[in-house]
Design an enzyme around this catalytic site. Structure first.
Site, PDB file in Angstrom:
ATOM      1  N   GLY A  66      -9.760   8.248  29.385  1.00  0.00           N
ATOM      2  CA  GLY A  66     -10.105   9.412  28.576  1.00  0.00           C
ATOM      3  C   GLY A  66      -9.831  10.688  29.345  1.00  0.00           C
ATOM      4  CB  CYS A  97      -8.384   5.510  33.727  1.00  0.00           C
ATOM      5  SG  CYS A  97      -7.851   7.099  34.432  1.00  0.00           S
ATOM      6  CE1 TYR A  98     -14.920  10.466  31.265  1.00  0.00           C
ATOM      7  CE2 TYR A  98     -15.710   8.464  30.193  1.00  0.00           C
ATOM      8  CZ  TYR A  98     -15.905   9.793  30.560  1.00  0.00           C
ATOM      9  OH  TYR A  98     -17.091  10.433  30.227  1.00  0.00           O
ATOM     10  CG  HIS A 189      -3.811   3.959  32.450  1.00  0.00           C
ATOM     11  ND1 HIS A 189      -4.731   4.065  31.432  1.00  0.00           N
ATOM     12  CD2 HIS A 189      -3.962   5.076  33.214  1.00  0.00           C
ATOM     13  CE1 HIS A 189      -5.394   5.201  31.556  1.00  0.00           C
ATOM     14  NE2 HIS A 189      -4.956   5.827  32.632  1.00  0.00           N
ATOM     15  CD  GLU A 191      -3.950   1.141  29.388  1.00  0.00           C
ATOM     16  OE1 GLU A 191      -4.428   2.273  29.229  1.00  0.00           O
ATOM     17  OE2 GLU A 191      -4.237   0.409  30.373  1.00  0.00           O
ATOM     18  N   GLY A 245       8.221  -1.547  -1.813  1.00  0.00           N
ATOM     19  CA  GLY A 245       9.305  -2.366  -1.286  1.00  0.00           C
ATOM     20  C   GLY A 245       9.384  -2.348   0.217  1.00  0.00           C
ATOM     21  CG  ASP A 248       3.000  -1.382   5.924  1.00  0.00           C
ATOM     22  OD1 ASP A 248       3.324  -2.214   6.789  1.00  0.00           O
ATOM     23  OD2 ASP A 248       2.866  -0.171   6.160  1.00  0.00           O
ATOM     24  CE  LYS A 389       4.737   0.147   9.658  1.00  0.00           C
ATOM     25  NZ  LYS A 389       4.920   0.233   8.186  1.00  0.00           N
TER      26      LYS A 389
END
Length: 533
Positions: A66, A97-98, A189, A191, A245, A248, A389
């Site tokens: 953060g 981190c934070y 980090h 990630e 179309g 999703d 997504k």
């Protein structure tokens, strides 16, 4: 499927990793990386109330990074009762981190500004004297490995009961551990993609330490959703939903069709601002190939009549959104009694509303069925609510949806209305349709369509002088926009091969009457948005 609690929190029946978001730009990435391990996780605000977490099957907690400083007044902190619940249930905790600094703040360590800020790649090494304490988290990582740093504050002393397990040249306390409490902190980090072994480290925590099940499987999710929809809707209930179309709405429609057959009524509204042959192609794919009970409503004249003379982007969007709702309600009345509304909410939409940072400022209005009036009294069905997504695409492939639909670039609800800048009329829209079709055709021909997150043409409300043969021309300018992105929250312009860009420009100028100049948009998001309006 998630259920909404009385206090606004979500309840899931899956065992999960709870990620508490302190407003980091990387919080979404933590969730994505955990999901990639086939482990289910949910993102919560760091201020989440204990009862929200308590009613979920949390097996471990990750505290995100953060932008704040834990020692400053007004900085966000985990609820004291949440910490109490974590300790009572002996839930493993990983602070990033934070998040690591929050652990230190709570358990008696000292956090203060570092003499040097640390941003970018850093080489992390083990502290051999305390190797046993970090064995479960980092024991299988090499003696030295690369991770990504992004911090100004740092630990100056470790909290009570913790020991250092990792260091960098600038951070003595790059990793801390309390194996008895199963609590760990990382100053870097894991990630981000710039941390090559970060996913291995996260796997050690969520799978080995937390014991989270690796059963986040797309086909299992589909089967579970179908089963729950059948129970919820019952043998007579009907569901209505708008489709475009895109991936999703296509995946959501296939799930509903599988669950309740023709009692799901899909509606495609042609607002006159679709791409070339789009309505025909969507009907062919969804009705003829996928067996969806689909009705296509040709409302082009109605929309374009209302949009005539309108040039302001927000006004266009609101006219289209309001008219869409009117048509949707009219079509719903033709069907008869309808109980449920299908909505294609994705997990990033959910995250945006529960993030510590809160909902974003309105940059532009979004066109979706979520704006339907309360008088319709429809209950929502949101099959994609838990998915990112890329997970929707994976689910689409698992369900047998053809690759063209699965990998089709996103298309905005207002369609070409917000890509045809200035006055809207059929002549300009047809001009844009032809240019856009050439662009997509050439990207596919070059084999680079899948490398691009979104690609489209924009017709600008300006003219330029040109020459064709011996004649002067004074015609429209077309802009090409191609971006690379995974989450559509940030994006960079696609570095198009010159020969491909040249072919696209040459074909548009030669084949689309009314355009004599093509320009390429090299703006990133931020500061620009992906769409022009």
């Amino acid at each position: 499927m998630d259920q909404q609690g009385a206090d606004g929190g979500l309840t899931s029946n899956r065992e999960q990793i709870a990620i508490l978001d302190f407003g980091s730009q990387y919080s979404h990435l933590i969730a994505r990386r955990v999901r990639e391990l086939n482990v289910f996780c949910e993102l919560y605000s760091c201020l989440v109330e204990p009862q929200v977490l308590a009613r979920n099957k949390v097996v471990g907690v990750i505290l995100s990074g953060g932008p704040h400083s834990v020692y400053e007044a007004g900085s966000p902190h985990v609820h004291a009762e949440v910490w109490k619940m974590i300790e009572e249930k002996k839930l493993p905790v990983l602070g990033i981190c934070y998040g690591m600094q929050e652990i230190a703040h709570v358990f008696g360590g000292k956090v203060a500004p570092g003499l040097e800020r640390e941003y970018g790649k850093a080489i992390v090494s083990h502290i051999d004297a305390n190797k046993a304490a970090g064995e479960a988290l980092v024991g299988d990582l090499p003696a030295e490995f690369q991770m990504w740093m992004s911090h100004g504050d740092k630990l100056h002393s470790v909290p009570t009961g913790f020991v250092d397990i990792l260091r960098t040249s600038n951070s003595q306390h790059a990793g801390i551990a309390n194996p008895e409490k199963k609590m760990y902190g990382l100053q870097f980090h894991p990630e981000v993609t710039h941390s090559p072994l970060g996913k291995d480290l996260l796997r050690n925590f969520v799978v080995n330490i937390c014991g989270a099940p690796t059963n986040w499987n797309m086909l299992d999710i589909a089967d579970e959703f179908v089963r729950e929809v059948r129970e919820r809707v019952g043998p007579e209930g009907k569901v209505i939903g708008a489709v475009s179309g895109g991936v999703d709405s296509t995946v959501a429609a296939v799930l509903l069709k599988t669950a309740i057959g023709d009692r799901f009524h899909a509606i495609l509204v042609d607002n006159g601002c679709l791409r070339k042959n789009e309505a025909v192609e969507v009907v062919d794919r969804m009705r003829n190939k996928l067996g969806i009970n689909l009705r296509c409503v040709d409302a082009a004249d109605r929309f374009l009549g209302l949009l005539a003379g309108k040039t302001e982007p927000e006004e266009k969007r609101k006219i289209i959104g309001t008219t869409f709702i009117d048509i949707f309600q009219e079509e719903a009345l033709k069907i008869g009694a309808v109980d449920y509304l299908l909505q294609g909410t994705l997990y990033p939409d959910v995250i945006e509303s529960i993030s510590y940072k809160g909902p974003s400022a309105v940059i532009k209005s979004h066109h979706n069925v979520g704006g339907l009036p309360a008088t319709m009294h429809l209950k929502l069905i949101e099959p994609l609510r838990e998915l990112f997504k890329d997970e929707v695409r994976t689910l689409g492939i698992a369900l047998g949806v053809e690759e063209f639909s699965v990998w089709r670039h996103p298309f905005p609800g207002p369609g070409l209305a917000i890509r045809c800048l200035g006055e809207l009329n059929m002549e300009n829209l047809d001009m844009l349709r032809e240019a856009d079709a050439i662009l997509i055709e050439e990207l596919n021909r070059a084999g680079i369509y899948r490398e691009i997150g979104q690609a489209f043409a924009v017709l600008l409300p300006v003219k330029s002088v040109g020459v064709m043969g011996d004649f002067r021309t004074y015609e429209k300018v077309c802009a090409i926009r191609c971006v690379q992105t995974t989450d559509y929250m940030t994006a960079d312009w696609y570095h198009m091969p010159y020969e491909v860009l040249g072919r696209i420009s040459n074909r548009i100028i030669n084949e689309v009457r009314g355009i004599n100049r093509v320009v390429y948009d090299i703006s990133s998001k931020p500061p620009a948005t992906i769409e022009w309006e």
